[in-house]
Design an enzyme around this catalytic site. Sequence first.
Site, PDB file in Angstrom:
ATOM      1  N   GLN A   1      59.923  63.616  22.786  1.00 14.05           N
ATOM      2  CA  GLN A   1      60.577  64.438  21.766  1.00 14.05           C
ATOM      3  C   GLN A   1      62.003  64.843  22.145  1.00 14.05           C
ATOM      4  OE1 GLN A   1      59.527  64.941  18.814  1.00 14.05           O
ATOM      5  NE2 GLN A   1      57.341  64.459  18.904  1.00 14.05           N
TER       6      GLN A   1
ATOM      7  N   GLY B   1      59.966  54.680  20.581  1.00 14.54           N
ATOM      8  CA  GLY B   1      60.932  54.165  19.623  1.00 14.54           C
ATOM      9  C   GLY B   1      60.920  54.841  18.268  1.00 14.54           C
TER      10      GLY B   1
ATOM     11  N   CYS C   1      49.073  63.250  16.271  1.00 18.82           N
ATOM     12  CA  CYS C   1      47.900  62.720  16.968  1.00 18.82           C
ATOM     13  C   CYS C   1      46.709  63.675  16.929  1.00 18.82           C
ATOM     14  CB  CYS C   1      48.257  62.384  18.416  1.00 18.82           C
ATOM     15  SG  CYS C   1      49.451  61.019  18.549  1.00 18.82           S
TER      16      CYS C   1
ATOM     17  N   THR D   1      52.238  38.955  25.868  1.00 16.42           N
ATOM     18  CA  THR D   1      53.508  38.662  25.211  1.00 16.42           C
ATOM     19  C   THR D   1      54.164  39.935  24.704  1.00 16.42           C
ATOM     20  OG1 THR D   1      52.666  36.512  24.508  1.00 16.42           O
ATOM     21  CG2 THR D   1      54.602  37.349  23.363  1.00 16.42           C
TER      22      THR D   1
END
Length: 379
Positions: free
Chosen positions: A180, A201, A324, A238
Amino acid sequence: METYLDNSATTRVSDTVAALIHRMMTEEYGNPSSLHRKGFLAEQRMTAAREQIAAVLGVRREEIAFTSCGSEANNLAVLGAVRANRRTGSKVVTTAVEHDSLLAAAAQLEKEGFQVVRVAPRSDGSLDPQEVAAQVDENTVLVSVMHVNSETGAINDLRTIARLAKRNNPKVLVHGDCVQSFGRLPIAPESWKLDLVTMSGHKIHGPKGVAALYHRKGVRVQPLYYGSAQEYGFHPGTENVPGICGFGLAAEEIWAGQKKNMALYTELRQLLLEKCREIPGVCINSPLDGAPYITNLSVPGVRSEVMIHYLEQLGIYVSSGSACSKGARSHVLTAMALPLERVDSAVRVSLCRDNTPEDIEYFCVCLAKGAREIARVRS
């Protein structure tokens, strides 16, 4: 009129970031592990993104490892560092107001036999560095503290916490959850003596599904799962190259406008506080010296979810706390020992660089209207 004031949950991806992600998905779509030219170009792009994020922190690009989200980065920092360094101690010091991902990781460590100390906050939600450091002894392996609290905006002095903790135990590792604060407040891991730092991000107008962990050179971290050697072995498989590149550009953009953004946040928060004082019964739960882009307030007598849905009907988007937590009673406000009536009526207003004074004016008008109308219906 749509007024989005839930930017601590997630932000709108910037147009330039979205354009870059689209290009990486449709034109420069090589696998960075491939040996041909497209793979090499993808690897170059990813390295550039790593450098963009490292530049915001003033660290080496080799100290940035990408993960899928901030919660994974927190788990990697806490579980990975403690398990890898168990020979140095069996005690973890954290706080009662951390993000759910960190508290859950700490609870898992308790099941594995580690001692976990959760320091309570002061009444304003911030932490006393002396109280945190006082829990650090020769058996402590990790100290983990959130920089800016995601529910109240309280700013914790990570620099002082790290300095005092390492004075008590030079070998202790210090982790800062900076999800944050990254890109909005200055963070200097090297001078602050932080060993691990979490970033994400989608809090800074980048994409969801990508985050990063700063790991100071030489710090041992055990992977959470295994496979190939991508991301120094911390996150095998990946890489999410489009997301990583978008994260890098978002970090560069938000840091370039940091001073301008902070001036805007400060102006908008001042307006918010002034307007809230005019609404009978409204209580401010955030500290006045907290991050200006997060304000937690309560309208006692009106449950959070009722007010949130009322405002949503008027085009206003806010939350009751961490996304969350999915509406559960705030452990942060509870730890601050606020009356349950205020805890159960809490609303979080979180800003971004796109918000305007008109957004705040409209929110406050609707908040006051909601407080009156909901109270009238209940009576």
